[in-house]
Write a protein that holds these residues in place. Structure first.
Motif, PDB file in Angstrom:
ATOM      1  N   GLY A  97     -60.075  17.748  47.405  1.00  0.00           N
ATOM      2  CA  GLY A  97     -59.676  16.353  47.318  1.00  0.00           C
ATOM      3  C   GLY A  97     -60.481  15.508  48.293  1.00  0.00           C
ATOM      4  N   VAL A  98     -59.992  14.316  48.578  1.00  0.00           N
ATOM      5  CA  VAL A  98     -60.729  13.370  49.406  1.00  0.00           C
ATOM      6  C   VAL A  98     -60.294  13.481  50.861  1.00  0.00           C
ATOM      7  N   VAL A  99     -61.261  13.710  51.739  1.00  0.00           N
ATOM      8  CA  VAL A  99     -61.038  13.744  53.182  1.00  0.00           C
ATOM      9  C   VAL A  99     -61.679  12.495  53.766  1.00  0.00           C
ATOM     10  N   THR A 100     -60.900  11.720  54.517  1.00  0.00           N
ATOM     11  CA  THR A 100     -61.386  10.463  55.074  1.00  0.00           C
ATOM     12  C   THR A 100     -61.638  10.587  56.567  1.00  0.00           C
ATOM     13  N   THR A 101     -62.814  10.155  57.002  1.00  0.00           N
ATOM     14  CA  THR A 101     -63.130  10.091  58.419  1.00  0.00           C
ATOM     15  C   THR A 101     -63.292   8.624  58.810  1.00  0.00           C
TER      16      THR A 101
ATOM     17  N   GLN B 166     -71.917   4.222  55.416  1.00  0.00           N
ATOM     18  CA  GLN B 166     -70.525   4.080  55.818  1.00  0.00           C
ATOM     19  C   GLN B 166     -70.044   2.660  55.595  1.00  0.00           C
ATOM     20  N   ALA B 167     -68.724   2.491  55.451  1.00  0.00           N
ATOM     21  CA  ALA B 167     -68.128   1.172  55.325  1.00  0.00           C
ATOM     22  C   ALA B 167     -68.244   0.432  56.659  1.00  0.00           C
ATOM     23  N   ALA B 168     -68.045  -0.878  56.616  1.00  0.00           N
ATOM     24  CA  ALA B 168     -68.184  -1.695  57.821  1.00  0.00           C
ATOM     25  C   ALA B 168     -67.227  -1.257  58.927  1.00  0.00           C
ATOM     26  N   ASP B 169     -66.046  -0.731  58.544  1.00  0.00           N
ATOM     27  CA  ASP B 169     -65.082  -0.316  59.561  1.00  0.00           C
ATOM     28  C   ASP B 169     -65.273   1.134  59.983  1.00  0.00           C
ATOM     29  N   GLY B 170     -66.379   1.764  59.563  1.00  0.00           N
ATOM     30  CA  GLY B 170     -66.668   3.144  59.972  1.00  0.00           C
ATOM     31  C   GLY B 170     -66.006   4.197  59.130  1.00  0.00           C
ATOM     32  N   THR B 171     -65.361   3.800  58.037  1.00  0.00           N
ATOM     33  CA  THR B 171     -64.663   4.761  57.181  1.00  0.00           C
ATOM     34  C   THR B 171     -65.625   5.418  56.191  1.00  0.00           C
ATOM     35  N   LEU B 172     -65.477   6.712  56.024  1.00  0.00           N
ATOM     36  CA  LEU B 172     -66.252   7.450  55.028  1.00  0.00           C
ATOM     37  C   LEU B 172     -65.316   8.395  54.301  1.00  0.00           C
ATOM     38  N   ARG B 173     -65.326   8.326  52.959  1.00  0.00           N
ATOM     39  CA  ARG B 173     -64.457   9.171  52.133  1.00  0.00           C
ATOM     40  C   ARG B 173     -65.306  10.275  51.504  1.00  0.00           C
ATOM     41  N   LEU B 174     -64.943  11.513  51.818  1.00  0.00           N
ATOM     42  CA  LEU B 174     -65.701  12.674  51.362  1.00  0.00           C
ATOM     43  C   LEU B 174     -64.987  13.339  50.198  1.00  0.00           C
ATOM     44  N   GLY B 175     -65.701  13.523  49.093  1.00  0.00           N
ATOM     45  CA  GLY B 175     -65.130  14.218  47.935  1.00  0.00           C
ATOM     46  C   GLY B 175     -65.366  15.708  48.077  1.00  0.00           C
ATOM     47  N   THR B 176     -64.327  16.470  48.387  1.00  0.00           N
ATOM     48  CA  THR B 176     -64.405  17.923  48.573  1.00  0.00           C
ATOM     49  C   THR B 176     -63.697  18.622  47.422  1.00  0.00           C
TER      50      THR B 176
ATOM     51  N   ASP C 169     -64.886   6.231  41.922  1.00  0.00           N
ATOM     52  CA  ASP C 169     -64.673   5.091  42.807  1.00  0.00           C
ATOM     53  C   ASP C 169     -63.679   5.404  43.935  1.00  0.00           C
ATOM     54  N   GLU C 170     -63.186   6.639  43.985  1.00  0.00           N
ATOM     55  CA  GLU C 170     -62.194   7.006  44.994  1.00  0.00           C
ATOM     56  C   GLU C 170     -62.811   7.630  46.241  1.00  0.00           C
ATOM     57  N   TYR C 171     -64.117   7.807  46.234  1.00  0.00           N
ATOM     58  CA  TYR C 171     -64.755   8.385  47.418  1.00  0.00           C
ATOM     59  C   TYR C 171     -66.208   7.929  47.468  1.00  0.00           C
ATOM     60  N   ASP C 172     -66.868   8.229  48.597  1.00  0.00           N
ATOM     61  CA  ASP C 172     -68.202   7.690  48.851  1.00  0.00           C
ATOM     62  C   ASP C 172     -69.320   8.717  48.718  1.00  0.00           C
TER      63      ASP C 172
ATOM     64  N   ILE D 245     -74.327  20.907  50.399  1.00  0.00           N
ATOM     65  CA  ILE D 245     -75.055  19.971  49.548  1.00  0.00           C
ATOM     66  C   ILE D 245     -74.290  18.656  49.463  1.00  0.00           C
ATOM     67  N   VAL D 246     -75.046  17.555  49.297  1.00  0.00           N
ATOM     68  CA  VAL D 246     -74.433  16.236  49.137  1.00  0.00           C
ATOM     69  C   VAL D 246     -74.902  15.640  47.817  1.00  0.00           C
ATOM     70  N   GLY D 247     -74.061  14.785  47.258  1.00  0.00           N
ATOM     71  CA  GLY D 247     -74.405  14.124  46.002  1.00  0.00           C
ATOM     72  C   GLY D 247     -73.666  12.811  45.874  1.00  0.00           C
ATOM     73  N   ARG D 248     -74.067  12.034  44.893  1.00  0.00           N
ATOM     74  CA  ARG D 248     -73.412  10.747  44.650  1.00  0.00           C
ATOM     75  C   ARG D 248     -72.035  10.955  44.039  1.00  0.00           C
ATOM     76  N   PRO D 249     -71.138  10.003  44.224  1.00  0.00           N
ATOM     77  CA  PRO D 249     -69.798  10.151  43.655  1.00  0.00           C
ATOM     78  C   PRO D 249     -69.834  10.304  42.139  1.00  0.00           C
ATOM     79  N   ALA D 250     -69.014  11.203  41.636  1.00  0.00           N
ATOM     80  CA  ALA D 250     -68.821  11.406  40.201  1.00  0.00           C
ATOM     81  C   ALA D 250     -67.433  12.007  40.027  1.00  0.00           C
ATOM     82  N   SER D 251     -66.812  11.726  38.918  1.00  0.00           N
ATOM     83  CA  SER D 251     -65.459  12.235  38.680  1.00  0.00           C
ATOM     84  C   SER D 251     -65.438  13.763  38.704  1.00  0.00           C
ATOM     85  N   PHE D 252     -64.360  14.308  39.237  1.00  0.00           N
ATOM     86  CA  PHE D 252     -64.183  15.768  39.237  1.00  0.00           C
ATOM     87  C   PHE D 252     -62.700  16.089  39.356  1.00  0.00           C
ATOM     88  N   ARG D 253     -62.368  17.330  39.066  1.00  0.00           N
ATOM     89  CA  ARG D 253     -60.995  17.794  39.249  1.00  0.00           C
ATOM     90  C   ARG D 253     -60.943  18.710  40.457  1.00  0.00           C
TER      91      ARG D 253
END
Length: 372
Positions: A331-335, A318-328, A275-278, A257-265
């Motif tokens: 923690g955050v996994v960046t591609t 995705q960001a202009a430079d192709g970066t995507l931050r996944l909130g798992t 604001d730390e992931y996309d 499942i995918v969802g919009r960013p929201a704070s989590f532990r």
């Protein structure tokens, strides 16, 4: 009792037993039979084998040198059952590819000629082409490193893993149905899905369709795993991964499942701000929540986010430079997607870590009647 040489390496957030192809062949035993016995797959605890009793620790790779120009090695990835006397050969594992790259350098399957060494690999399950770039200071294969990844507190050797032209790696198309959105049917009605094939076939659903936000804990996400598992079969049929009469696969496609960013532990209690992931992502691994995200799934999510009309693109893009931050959950996994050449889909890069844990001679109790 058979004897089999193997090496256990942690790649990212998985543990993978790696075997040389010639050692496996030398046993004279069917490979499925050999792995099922070595891992004690039929027992959910895998108490009498080398399996780790979870989908992320019950994995194997069979490795051999490649004769193809520009390719160093080929490996077959095996997802060994946990409480299930079956081996799945239909998918790839990026974390195990990370381990295979480190194995290759230590086993001399690639020459070390500079302070960094790149291993060129083909996954024979899917045909995926990958690279693993590892620091080799003083032309020496490293045993230790200071790289960390979400979901593993231990440090390891840094590995820059690249998935080359990953789109359509299994079905031939990034969108196997030709559509960014499809409709599947569950008992309480239709549900939207984005069916994507990049790195691995993946079926993604909107977290809201299951009453979730996408930022749930592993325990909270577990409540919808049965519903997602039931939808996997429909997704497999729609993607052309299986026919109506084929056995049910618990490995392909991956579902989540995918969802919009929201704070989590995170599972370690670390607060991650919205604001730390996309994009929030929660994935199923076989029958259970994935503690982080499989790397092939991360590739598929990154590809979906770059494809207009998909659920992931609707949420993040995705960001202009192709970066995507996944909130798992871990923690955050960046591609990062790097443009391909000659019409190829972008190469997707991820920073991983690997550590060699053991070299061992496995004593495998294969009954004579099962080894034929």
């Amino acid at each position: 009792m058979l004897r089999l040489q193997g090496e256990m390496i942690r790649g990212g957030t998985s543990k993978c037993w790696i075997f040389a192809h010639h050692d496996v062949v030398a046993t004279g035993v069917n490979i499925d039979t050999l792995l099922l016995a070595a891992f004690n797959a039929a027992d959910p605890r895998q108490i009498d084998g080398v399996g780790g009793a979870s989908s992320t620790t019950s994995k194997a790779a069979i490795v051999e040198a490649s004769s193809e120009p520009g390719v160093d090695l080929e490996y077959a990835f095996a997802q060994v059952g946990v409480g299930d006397d079956r081996v799945e050969w239909t998918s790839n594992c990026g974390n195990c590819a990370t381990a295979v790259a480190l194995y290759a350098i230590h086993r001399g399957l690639v020459s070390i000629t500079s302070d960094t060494t790149t291993v060129h690999m083909i996954n024979v399950n899917t045909g995926a082409r990958l690279t693993g770039t590892i620091p080799t200071p003083d032309l020496v294969p490293p045993d230790e490193g200071t790289a960390a990844v979400p979901g593993a507190s231990a440090l390891g050797v840094p590995v820059l893993l690249g998935f080359q032209d990953p789109a359509g790696s299994t079905t031939g198309r990034a969108l196997p149905t030709g559509r960014p959105l499809d409709t599947l049917i569950r008992p309480d009605g239709p549900v939207e899905a984005s069916l994507v094939d990049a790195g691995a076939p993946v079926a993604l659903f909107d977290a809201k369709a299951f009453g979730l936000g996408g930022n749930e804990s592993v325990a909270e996400f577990a409540a919808v795993v049965p519903a997602l598992t039931a939808l996997r079969r429909q997704a497999a049929l729609a993607m052309g991964l299986a026919g109506q009469d084929d056995p049910v696969s618990h490995a392909v496609p991956k579902v989540g499942i995918v969802g919009r960013p929201a704070s989590f532990r995170t599972t370690q209690g670390v607060l991650v701000g919205q604001d730390e992931y996309d994009l929030s992502i929660r994935m199923v691994s076989m029958h259970a929540p994935h503690p982080a995200i499989g790397l092939t799934s991360a590739i598929a999510v990154a590809t979906a986010a770059a494809t207009p009309g998909t659920l992931a693109h609707r949420v993040a893009g995705q960001a202009a430079d192709g970066t995507l931050r996944l909130g798992t959950p871990a923690g955050v996994v960046t591609t990062r997607a790097v443009p391909g050449s000659d019409g190829a889909s972008p190469t997707v890069l991820l920073h991983r870590a690997a550590r060699r844990i053991a070299q061992a001679e496995l004593l495998v109790p294969v009954p004579e009647e099962r080894s034929r």
